[in-house]
Scaffold this motif. Structure first.
Motif, PDB file in Angstrom:
ATOM      1  N   CYS A  13       0.827  -1.206   0.000  1.00  0.00           N
ATOM      2  CA  CYS A  13       0.000   0.000   0.000  1.00  0.00           C
ATOM      3  C   CYS A  13       0.872   1.272   0.000  1.00  0.00           C
ATOM      4  N   PHE A  15       4.328   3.659  -1.312  1.00  0.00           N
ATOM      5  CA  PHE A  15       4.693   4.354  -2.554  1.00  0.00           C
ATOM      6  C   PHE A  15       5.222   3.345  -3.592  1.00  0.00           C
ATOM      7  N   LEU A  34       0.434  -7.589   2.016  1.00  0.00           N
ATOM      8  CA  LEU A  34       0.389  -7.541   3.480  1.00  0.00           C
ATOM      9  C   LEU A  34       0.889  -6.163   3.897  1.00  0.00           C
ATOM     10  N   GLY A  39       1.660   3.547   6.898  1.00  0.00           N
ATOM     11  CA  GLY A  39       1.912   4.669   6.001  1.00  0.00           C
ATOM     12  C   GLY A  39       0.625   5.294   5.463  1.00  0.00           C
ATOM     13  N   ALA A  79       8.574  -1.376   5.193  1.00  0.00           N
ATOM     14  CA  ALA A  79       9.643  -0.888   6.071  1.00  0.00           C
ATOM     15  C   ALA A  79       9.190   0.421   6.699  1.00  0.00           C
ATOM     16  N   ALA A  81      10.814   3.551   6.547  1.00  0.00           N
ATOM     17  CA  ALA A  81      11.921   3.928   5.672  1.00  0.00           C
ATOM     18  C   ALA A  81      12.339   5.386   5.852  1.00  0.00           C
ATOM     19  N   TYR A 145      18.521   2.947  10.395  1.00  0.00           N
ATOM     20  CA  TYR A 145      17.809   2.439   9.212  1.00  0.00           C
ATOM     21  C   TYR A 145      18.773   1.621   8.339  1.00  0.00           C
ATOM     22  N   LYS A 149      18.883  -2.517   7.545  1.00  0.00           N
ATOM     23  CA  LYS A 149      18.842  -3.009   6.161  1.00  0.00           C
ATOM     24  C   LYS A 149      20.060  -3.901   5.892  1.00  0.00           C
ATOM     25  N   VAL A 175      14.269   7.527  -4.316  1.00  0.00           N
ATOM     26  CA  VAL A 175      13.198   7.381  -5.308  1.00  0.00           C
ATOM     27  C   VAL A 175      12.121   8.440  -5.036  1.00  0.00           C
TER      28      VAL A 175
HETATM   29  N1  LIG Z   1      11.648   5.652  -1.372  1.00  0.00           N
HETATM   30  C1  LIG Z   1      12.969   5.574  -1.442  1.00  0.00           C
HETATM   31  O1  LIG Z   1      13.647   6.522  -1.818  1.00  0.00           O
HETATM   32  C2  LIG Z   1      13.681   4.292  -1.062  1.00  0.00           C
HETATM   33  C3  LIG Z   1      15.071   4.219  -1.254  1.00  0.00           C
HETATM   34  C4  LIG Z   1      15.732   3.051  -0.900  1.00  0.00           C
HETATM   35  C5  LIG Z   1      15.022   1.978  -0.418  1.00  0.00           C
HETATM   36  N2  LIG Z   1      13.677   2.075  -0.234  1.00  0.00           N
HETATM   37  C6  LIG Z   1      12.960   0.937   0.324  1.00  0.00           C
HETATM   38  O2  LIG Z   1      11.843   0.641  -0.493  1.00  0.00           O
HETATM   39  C7  LIG Z   1      10.783   0.163   0.322  1.00  0.00           C
HETATM   40  C8  LIG Z   1       9.515   0.961   0.075  1.00  0.00           C
HETATM   41  O3  LIG Z   1       9.731   2.315   0.380  1.00  0.00           O
HETATM   42  P1  LIG Z   1       8.598   3.387   0.139  1.00  0.00           P
HETATM   43  O4  LIG Z   1       9.278   4.642  -0.177  1.00  0.00           O
HETATM   44  O5  LIG Z   1       7.585   2.853  -0.791  1.00  0.00           O
HETATM   45  O6  LIG Z   1       7.987   3.502   1.598  1.00  0.00           O
HETATM   46  P2  LIG Z   1       6.461   3.685   2.068  1.00  0.00           P
HETATM   47  O7  LIG Z   1       6.531   4.174   3.470  1.00  0.00           O
HETATM   48  O8  LIG Z   1       5.687   4.452   1.077  1.00  0.00           O
HETATM   49  O9  LIG Z   1       5.904   2.203   2.072  1.00  0.00           O
HETATM   50  C9  LIG Z   1       6.144   1.300   3.097  1.00  0.00           C
HETATM   51  C10 LIG Z   1       4.879   0.504   3.331  1.00  0.00           C
HETATM   52  O10 LIG Z   1       5.164  -0.456   4.361  1.00  0.00           O
HETATM   53  C11 LIG Z   1       4.055  -0.511   5.238  1.00  0.00           C
HETATM   54  N3  LIG Z   1       4.508  -0.978   6.555  1.00  0.00           N
HETATM   55  C12 LIG Z   1       5.270  -0.319   7.459  1.00  0.00           C
HETATM   56  N4  LIG Z   1       5.448  -1.089   8.554  1.00  0.00           N
HETATM   57  C13 LIG Z   1       4.813  -2.260   8.317  1.00  0.00           C
HETATM   58  C14 LIG Z   1       4.634  -3.444   9.068  1.00  0.00           C
HETATM   59  N5  LIG Z   1       5.180  -3.586  10.275  1.00  0.00           N
HETATM   60  N6  LIG Z   1       3.900  -4.432   8.531  1.00  0.00           N
HETATM   61  C15 LIG Z   1       3.338  -4.316   7.295  1.00  0.00           C
HETATM   62  N7  LIG Z   1       3.479  -3.207   6.536  1.00  0.00           N
HETATM   63  C16 LIG Z   1       4.202  -2.195   7.044  1.00  0.00           C
HETATM   64  C17 LIG Z   1       3.513   0.909   5.284  1.00  0.00           C
HETATM   65  O11 LIG Z   1       2.174   0.955   5.720  1.00  0.00           O
HETATM   66  C18 LIG Z   1       3.698   1.339   3.834  1.00  0.00           C
HETATM   67  O12 LIG Z   1       2.536   1.046   3.072  1.00  0.00           O
HETATM   68  C19 LIG Z   1      11.280   0.218   1.761  1.00  0.00           C
HETATM   69  O13 LIG Z   1      11.758  -1.063   2.112  1.00  0.00           O
HETATM   70  C20 LIG Z   1      12.406   1.202   1.708  1.00  0.00           C
HETATM   71  O14 LIG Z   1      13.361   0.951   2.715  1.00  0.00           O
HETATM   72  C21 LIG Z   1      12.994   3.212  -0.549  1.00  0.00           C
END
Ligand SMILES: NC(=O)c1ccc[n+]([C@@H]2O[C@H](COP(=O)([O-])OP(=O)(O)OC[C@H]3O[C@@H](n4cnc5c(N)ncnc54)[C@H](O)[C@@H]3O)[C@@H](O)[C@H]2O)c1
Length: 338
Positions: A13, A15, A34, A39, A79, A81, A145, A149, A175
């Motif tokens: 759900c 990004f 899941l 978020g 995560a 994040a 963080y 990871k 991203v």
């Molecule tokens: N966005 C970036 O720039 C970036 C860069 C490097 C790595 N990442 C990694 O990519 C992944 C996604 O990042 P994003 O930017 O989409 O983040 P985001 O916060 O938009 O999405 C994370 C999702 O995880 C869910 N979540 C959090 N804790 C949870 C739990 N305990 N159980 C189930 N769901 C849970 C949240 O509700 C959310 O929907 C992450 O693992 C992040 O570390 C992101």
């Protein structure tokens, strides 16, 4: 063993997760999500038709078992994040990013699932010893963080060596794009700046703004997540995925202000101590092994993101009223300045 028939996307759900769900559904895959909605639920509308959605936490063995039923491939995206925030909520960070990830991995192994994609991060490298950083660079994360990871990458390696899992580890960096939370004050410099400017408030820059990153548009990271599954050479072989175009945060702020036609100037506050000044990655390995090529420039990506954000409208920032080490929270967060 079959793969990519029925898949689980944790954090579907969010990004990145929600874009991946749409991509997989378009390929005709059965998708289970899941997500505990930590978020928010704003992206539910984009994925409802494409996935079976289970509300639950990756920290719960039961929720993981339920979500993994009949699944052959896991995309572990969930995560907490927020690098900068993880410094003052290290326990919360570890529960989600490490304990949650280990719980999911344990149940995936118990369910005899092999293919397991993990979205890691450039934060595992820490302060670069040379630029751009390739995958052989030492791993010395500068914040909790990045530590969690890195630790989970090690767990994946250990269970790979035990013959139980085929991990595909993708290290993303900075991203941005539509569906990234506009209301999160702790992460996502692009949506934070856009949200401030929509409220006619100046973007706030930590430090001098000369910190540099290779900002990557969302569509440039989704396909490689899919293409990596089944690639023998990339099993337990981490890979950098992202843009090679590098911008300073100051240039980013000034460009967004100009694109949005605002009469504002960035405001500067003291830097966040754990922030790495300049980091960007070498993507030679991805080019070679995945035929990877980022396609969207930062300028184009900003146009698409601003267009989406203007449709969504400004959002009130949601602060966590919770500090584990209050002394280490930046004053901008304590004062709810963003
Ligand atoms: N966005 C970036 O720039 C970036 C860069 C490097 C790595 N990442 C990694 O990519 C992944 C996604 O990042 P994003 O930017 O989409 O983040 P985001 O916060 O938009 O999405 C994370 C999702 O995880 C869910 N979540 C959090 N804790 C949870 C739990 N305990 N159980 C189930 N769901 C849970 C949240 O509700 C959310 O929907 C992450 O693992 C992040 O570390 C992101």
């Amino acid at each position: 063993m079959k793969f990519l028939d029925k898949v689980l996307v944790t954090g579907g759900c969010g990004f990145i997760g929600s874009h991946l769900v749409n991509y997989l559904a378009n390929k005709g895959k059965k998708v289970v999500v899941l997500d505990n909605f930590a978020g928010g639920k704003a992206n539910l509308k984009y994925i409802e038709k494409d996935a079976k959605i289970i509300r639950g936490s990756i920290e719960s063995r039961n929720a993981c078992r339920k979500a993994l039923k009949g699944v052959d491939t896991v995309f572990h995206i969930a995560a907490h994040a927020a690098e900068g925030q993880s410094v003052f909520v290290p326990i919360f960070n570890a529960k989600t990013n490490l304990i949650g990830s280990i719980t999911l991995l344990t149940e995936a192994i118990n369910s005899r699932i092999e293919d397991f994609v993990f979205t890691s991060t450039i934060a595992v490298y820490g302060r670069p010893k040379k630029l751009p950083v390739n995958e052989e660079h030492p791993l010395q994360p500068e914040d909790p963080y990045g530590i969690t990871k890195k630790a989970f990458e090690d767990y994946l390696r250990v269970y790979y060596e035990l013959g139980r899992i085929k991990p595909y580890i993708v290290r993303f960096f900075n991203v941005f794009g539509p569906r990234q939370r506009l209301d999160d004050p702790y992460r996502g410099v692009v949506p934070i700046f856009i949200n401030r400017i929509m409220q006619n408030k100046p973007p706030i820059i930590f430090g001098d703004g000369l910190q540099k990153r290779a900002f990557t548009y969302i569509t440039d990271i989704i396909e490689p997540l899919y293409k990596i599954v089944g690639k023998k050479k990339l099993i337990n072989n981490p890979i950098n995925i992202g843009n090679t175009e590098v911008w300073s945060v100051k240039r980013l702020a000034e460009t967004i202000i100009k694109k949005m036609g605002a009469n504002l100037k960035p405001e500067f506050v003291p830097r966040r101590k754990s922030d790495v000044k300049v980091i960007y990655a070498d993507i030679t390995k991805a080019k070679k092994l995945l035929n990877y090529k980022p396609r969207v420039t930062i300028n184009e990506g900003l146009d698409y993101t601003i267009e989406w954000a203007l449709r969504e409208g400004p959002k009130k920032f949601k602060y966590m009223d919770y500090f584990e080490i209050e002394k280490l929270a930046h004053s901008a967060y304590k004062k709810k300045q963003l």
